[in-house]
Design a protein around this motif. Structure first.
Motif, PDB file in Angstrom:
ATOM      1  N   ASP A 144       0.819  -1.208   0.000  1.00  0.00           N
ATOM      2  CA  ASP A 144       0.000   0.000   0.000  1.00  0.00           C
ATOM      3  C   ASP A 144       0.854   1.260   0.000  1.00  0.00           C
ATOM      4  O   ASP A 144       0.594   2.198  -0.762  1.00  0.00           O
ATOM      5  N   VAL A 145       1.869   1.291   0.860  1.00  0.00           N
ATOM      6  CA  VAL A 145       2.713   2.488   0.961  1.00  0.00           C
ATOM      7  C   VAL A 145       3.509   2.695  -0.331  1.00  0.00           C
ATOM      8  O   VAL A 145       3.496   3.783  -0.909  1.00  0.00           O
ATOM      9  N   VAL A 146       4.178   1.648  -0.801  1.00  0.00           N
ATOM     10  CA  VAL A 146       4.990   1.769  -2.017  1.00  0.00           C
ATOM     11  C   VAL A 146       4.088   2.070  -3.226  1.00  0.00           C
ATOM     12  O   VAL A 146       4.368   2.972  -4.024  1.00  0.00           O
ATOM     13  N   GLY A 147       3.001   1.310  -3.365  1.00  0.00           N
ATOM     14  CA  GLY A 147       2.081   1.532  -4.482  1.00  0.00           C
ATOM     15  C   GLY A 147       1.407   2.890  -4.418  1.00  0.00           C
ATOM     16  O   GLY A 147       1.270   3.575  -5.434  1.00  0.00           O
ATOM     17  N   ALA A 204       3.181   9.393  -9.941  1.00  0.00           N
ATOM     18  CA  ALA A 204       2.800   9.248 -11.348  1.00  0.00           C
ATOM     19  C   ALA A 204       1.566  10.070 -11.706  1.00  0.00           C
ATOM     20  O   ALA A 204       1.463  10.588 -12.823  1.00  0.00           O
ATOM     21  N   LEU A 205       0.641  10.185 -10.761  1.00  0.00           N
ATOM     22  CA  LEU A 205      -0.622  10.881 -11.047  1.00  0.00           C
ATOM     23  C   LEU A 205      -0.642  12.330 -10.563  1.00  0.00           C
ATOM     24  O   LEU A 205      -1.674  13.001 -10.675  1.00  0.00           O
ATOM     25  N   LEU A 260      -3.613  15.140 -10.412  1.00  0.00           N
ATOM     26  CA  LEU A 260      -4.067  15.751  -9.157  1.00  0.00           C
ATOM     27  C   LEU A 260      -4.086  17.274  -9.287  1.00  0.00           C
ATOM     28  O   LEU A 260      -5.072  17.922  -8.930  1.00  0.00           O
ATOM     29  N   ALA A 261      -2.997  17.815  -9.807  1.00  0.00           N
ATOM     30  CA  ALA A 261      -2.904  19.270  -9.969  1.00  0.00           C
ATOM     31  C   ALA A 261      -3.942  19.785 -10.967  1.00  0.00           C
ATOM     32  O   ALA A 261      -4.605  20.798 -10.722  1.00  0.00           O
ATOM     33  N   LEU A 268      -5.533   8.540  -2.311  1.00  0.00           N
ATOM     34  CA  LEU A 268      -4.174   7.994  -2.236  1.00  0.00           C
ATOM     35  C   LEU A 268      -3.420   8.533  -1.021  1.00  0.00           C
ATOM     36  O   LEU A 268      -2.572   7.840  -0.457  1.00  0.00           O
ATOM     37  N   LEU A 269      -3.729   9.760  -0.608  1.00  0.00           N
ATOM     38  CA  LEU A 269      -3.105  10.316   0.603  1.00  0.00           C
ATOM     39  C   LEU A 269      -3.503   9.503   1.830  1.00  0.00           C
ATOM     40  O   LEU A 269      -2.695   9.284   2.733  1.00  0.00           O
ATOM     41  N   HIS A 270      -4.753   9.034   1.862  1.00  0.00           N
ATOM     42  CA  HIS A 270      -5.213   8.194   2.975  1.00  0.00           C
ATOM     43  C   HIS A 270      -4.557   6.818   2.940  1.00  0.00           C
ATOM     44  O   HIS A 270      -4.306   6.223   3.986  1.00  0.00           O
TER      45      HIS A 270
END
Length: 162
Positions: A8-11, A18-19, A23-24, A72-74
């Motif tokens: 989970d952390v690495v992915g 990558a995204l 996001l921006a 993804l931050l969660h």
């Protein structure tokens, strides 16, 4: 740290990097055109996390699948997993009784419910998929679900879970 949490952390970090242009771009798009004054660009929803501990889940205020990118931050922060049961509010009926088992794992950004029809599924089937995942998950199952998530989201229709 378990293999699932490490994955989970690495992915999650890899996906965030990558995204990050998406996001921006979504944040800018929502801020310029879609944000309601006084409400901001993020939607906040309290959900039950691991062990039933509530946390505030953040998504963009847009109807596109990109709304989920802040999740993804969660994942990286340990409140969610890349794959797991559907996040539900703490008082939801599926978080009580037999369904309380779903709180023994982190809620997921995706899961069997996502690749099996999402909102087209009856609640009972969605609950069964989540409980099956809780009882039988392993890293190989997570990889299979992740591989089927993007095609399921792109099709925006049900895909059958094996």
């Amino acid at each position: 740290m378990t293999a699932k949490r490490t994955f989970d952390v690495v992915g999650g970090l890899a996906l965030l990097v990558a995204l990050s242009p998406f996001l921006a771009a979504v944040a800018l798009s929502v801020a310029l055109g879609g944000a309601t004054p006084g409400r901001g660009m993020l939607r906040r929803r309290t959900v039950a996390g691991l062990g039933g501990r509530p946390f505030t889940m953040l998504t963009f205020r847009t109807k596109s699948p990109l709304a989920a990118l802040p999740l993804l931050l969660h994942v990286v922060g340990g409140r969610m997993s890349l794959v797991g049961p559907c996040p539900l509010t703490p008082g939801h009926r599926e978080c009580a009784g037999e369904g309380r088992r779903r709180l023994s794992v982190r809620p997921g950004l995706t899961g069997p419910w996502q690749i099996s029809g999402r909102s087209d599924l009856p609640w009972e089937e969605r609950e069964l998929l989540d409980l099956h995942y809780v009882d039988h998950h392993w890293l190989g199952m997570d990889l299979a679900i992740l591989a089927r998530t993007l095609p399921a989201v792109r099709r925006r229709r049900a895909a059958r879970f094996a």
